[in-house]
Enzyme design. Structure first.
Site, PDB file in Angstrom:
ATOM      1  N   GLU A 182       0.842  -1.210   0.000  1.00 28.72           N
ATOM      2  CA  GLU A 182       0.000   0.000   0.000  1.00 28.72           C
ATOM      3  C   GLU A 182       0.868   1.247   0.000  1.00 28.72           C
ATOM      4  OE1 GLU A 182      -2.766  -0.005   3.257  1.00 28.72           O
ATOM      5  OE2 GLU A 182      -4.312  -0.881   2.009  1.00 28.72           O
ATOM      6  N   GLU A 264      -6.678  -7.989  -0.027  1.00 31.55           N
ATOM      7  CA  GLU A 264      -7.017  -7.962   1.399  1.00 31.55           C
ATOM      8  C   GLU A 264      -8.506  -7.716   1.501  1.00 31.55           C
ATOM      9  OE1 GLU A 264      -4.980  -5.316   4.089  1.00 31.55           O
ATOM     10  OE2 GLU A 264      -3.035  -5.769   3.198  1.00 31.55           O
TER      11      GLU A 264
HETATM   12  C1  GLA Z   1      -4.031  -2.356   5.133  1.00 26.71           C
HETATM   13  C2  GLA Z   1      -2.658  -2.994   5.287  1.00 26.71           C
HETATM   14  C3  GLA Z   1      -2.668  -4.216   6.172  1.00 26.71           C
HETATM   15  C4  GLA Z   1      -3.475  -3.956   7.420  1.00 26.71           C
HETATM   16  C5  GLA Z   1      -4.878  -3.570   7.024  1.00 26.71           C
HETATM   17  C6  GLA Z   1      -5.793  -3.289   8.200  1.00 26.71           C
HETATM   18  O1  GLA Z   1      -4.702  -2.843   4.126  1.00 26.71           O
HETATM   19  O2  GLA Z   1      -2.134  -3.354   4.029  1.00 26.71           O
HETATM   20  O3  GLA Z   1      -1.355  -4.535   6.498  1.00 26.71           O
HETATM   21  O4  GLA Z   1      -2.868  -2.943   8.140  1.00 26.71           O
HETATM   22  O5  GLA Z   1      -4.844  -2.387   6.276  1.00 26.71           O
HETATM   23  O6  GLA Z   1      -5.861  -4.358   9.045  1.00 26.71           O
END
Ligand code: GLA
Length: 646
Positions: A182, A264
């Protein structure tokens, strides 16, 4: 006999490195918006499970359950700071045995989506980076900064040769590899393509051109632009609150073709101290999952099994001064498999959806494991006062400044500052407390301050201390400030400057006393066992002394290997230790987490020792129990579908 045979086959499967075969290929079919595995169309349905959050003895059980839910893939990050706690010293044993984890995944017939970071976010302390990076001159993390990229190159030079045999084309289970994490969300003005390209090139140096590399971002044009590497596969991440068809539309603005991936899919969410326990509806999670499958998406459940932030591994969040919140010890995440690996309604709702698309592996799904409950209260008979036995726990030093934790090469835990003072004292102010301080004058507690409660972590302790405490100014007194590192920031630009201890100054009656004669005692307190060995030689607190931070220990018998939950109610704030293991922070007065997961594998057959390092208030009964039902939702369990996904 059957058991022995199974074990033997298991060992053979686990320990033999994968064998390469020319027929193995995994690629992106750009024209047809899909993956090809060995030339055939493929989508993955994946369960997220971080090896570093689950005792390795339970990996196989969790993988089996993920497989039985119909998943064909497993996803994990790699947490650099678990493997290289001290610069140049590497640990790949036990819960850090990534090769074993990958082998096991393969033996369960699961592919792997690997996320080696090095930044991983994940509510994990410092987003997976080792704290010692902060000690390097000129260090700036997550950009193309020489000291940072050099450290990464050294780490990947150790890690990637271990990973390489497990790539799909080399006979292993790894089908895709993420670059950074991210990145588009790092900071409003950060968009360092040179850094991303450096990481991709480094991956290719070890793994070659063939593996499918990807980046992953979400929600906005800026994020998708900044986090991407031109030409590289992009994945999204979003929860059940988002409309899959809309997400696909957004992706198509940036990537006209290629597989649609939710890397995710937030089946639950994390908890923070002082907040509520996440509760995402199983029905909604299943419904949106089904919609994604209808769009032919590849989906990874974040998390399928969350696990635990044992010890000091939880992360924290800070965007601006005064905004700071801390992730709890449990990473249950309201996932399909609970923190203790039990199936939930969400698990079966997901499995039900999968049954419409694939033939589920033959079951049955194993029943949930039995849980242990202590039959009598454990008496916490051994009591070691920290202040009276400091030298057993620390090597204290005289300094001119109340220095930072990092200056003592200390990653986590506590740090204690002491100053001898004489003269009247009206008030004490602390500026820049990272992250929580408890202040004493002689043995009298003056108060505690949490960084999240005060702008800039400043605390002005009450006026007219001298009168309140009956100080005899001419005789002098000791000011003691015990500071706890509550967890390093894991998200956003503040992480790069999140040093621990007193980061700014101490004022006595408005006068800066930073340059006085301080005594500083680093207190990692990873374990309390060595102090227990010397218990007969320890000093007792003076009689009638008020409560000061104390280690309380009790012993008890347990004759089975069942999991259980430590119930710290009656105690206030501190760390819990089971035999040699640091189970993590407890803070039942704050919640929402009350009980701590105590895996059966951390107990001995027979006699066991449990200790609490209590900072604030001793339990009046001086007892502790283990219970068979976790309490993660002290406050009313609300519907957290409205929690903000960053
Ligand atoms: C983002 C991050 C993860 C985690 C999630 C929330 O997507 O990539 O590592 O922190 O948020 O749980």
């Amino acid at each position: 006999m059957i058991k022995c045979f199974t074990l033997l086959v298991g060992l053979l499967l686990v320990n033999v490195p994968p064998v390469a075969s020319n027929s193995r290929s995994f690629s992106v079919d750009w024209d047809n918006d899909r993956f090809l595995k060995d030339g055939k169309p493929f989508t993955y349905q994946s369960g997220g499970m971080h090896y570093f959050r689950v005792p390795h003895q339970y990996w196989s059980d969790r993988m089996n359950k993920i497989k039985l839910a119909g998943m064909n893939t497993l996803q994990t990050y790699i947490s650099w700071n678990s493997h290289e706690q001290v610069e140049g010293e590497f640990n790949f044993e036990g819960d850090n045995d990534i090769a074993e984890y990958l082998s096991l995944a393969q033996s369960h017939g699961l592919n792997v989506v690997l996320r080696p970071g090095p930044y991983i976010c994940a509510e994990w302390t410092f987003g997976g980076l080792p704290y010692w990076l902060l000690n390097k001159p000129g260090m700036e993390v997550r950009i193309y900064n020489k000291p940072y990229v050099e450290a990464i190159a050294k780490w990947f030079d150790v890690l990637f040769p271990i990973i390489k045999p497990f790539l799909y084309e080399n006979g292993g289970p790894i089908i895709t590899v993420q670059v950074e994490n991210e990145y588009g969300a790092y900071g409003p003005d950060v968009c360092d393509k040179k850094y991303l390209q450096f990481l991709l090139d480094l991956n290719k140096k070890y793994f070659g051109e063939n593996p499918v590399y990807f980046t992953m971002d979400n929600t906005s044009d800026k994020r998708l632009e900044c986090g991407a590497i031109p030409g590289l596969l992009k994945a999204l991440d979003f929860g059940p609150g988002n409309e899959p068809a809309q997400e696909l539309k957004m992706l198509r603005k940036f990537q006209a073709h290629g597989p649609f991936i939710n890397g995710e899919y937030w089946a639950g969410w994390f908890d923070k101290w002082g907040g509520r326990h996440a509760n995402r509806s199983a029905t909604k999670v299943a419904k949106s999952f089904d919609e994604m499958l209808q769009l032919n998406a590849s989906v990874n459940f974040y998390m399928f099994h969350g696990g635990t932030n044992f010890g000091y591994t939880n992360g924290a969040m800070s965007g601006k001064p005064g905004s700071y919140n801390v992730r709890v010890t449990s990473y249950d995440y309201n996932s399909p498999l609970s923190e203790a690996g039990d199936t939930t309604d969400k698990y079966f709702a997901i499995r039900n959806v999968m049954s419409k698309y694939v033939e589920l592996p033959p079951g049955p799904v194993p029943p949930n494991s039995p849980k242990w409950k202590s039959s009598v209260d454990i008496q916490m008979k051994t009591q070691i006062s920290l202040f009276d036995n400091l030298e057993q726990f620390s090597t204290c030093v005289e300094t001119k400044l109340p220095s930072l934790m990092e200056h003592f090469n200390q990653s986590d835990g506590f740090i204690l500052y002491q100053l001898q003072w004489s003269g009247p004292l009206q008030n004490i102010s602390l500026y820049g407390v990272h992250d929580r301080a408890t202040v004493f004058v002689d043995r009298q507690k003056i108060g505690s301050v949490n960084r999240m409660d005060f702008l800039n972590g400043s605390l002005i302790l009450p006026i007219e201390l001298s009168n309140q405490l009956n100080l005899k100014p001419d005789q002098g007194y000791t000011i003691t400030i015990l500071v706890e590192n509550l967890g390093r920031v894991n998200h956003g630009s503040y992480m790069a400057i999140d040093f621990k201890g007193i980061t700014n100054m101490v004022l006595l009656d408005g006068e800066n006393v930073n340059l006085e004669k301080w005594r500083v005692c680093p207190l990692p307190l990873n374990t309390v066992q060595p102090a227990l060995q010397k218990v007969d030689n320890l000093r007792y607190p003076p009689s009638g002394s008020p409560f000061t931070p104390t280690i309380f220990c009790g012993s008890f018998r347990k004759l089975n290997g069942d999991d259980t939950f430590l119930d710290p109610r009656g105690w206030e704030k501190g760390m819990a230790y089971l035999n040699e293991v640091n189970l993590g922070r407890y803070w039942p007065t704050e919640g929402p987490q009350v009980t701590l997961y105590a895996p059966g594998v951390y107990f001995k057959q027979g006699e066991n020792t449990v200790c609490l390092f209590e900072i604030e208030t001793a339990n009046p009964e001086n007892t502790l129990v283990f219970t068979d039902v976790p309490i993660l939702d002290k406050k009313k369990q609300g519907n957290s579908d409205d929690l903000v996904d960053f």
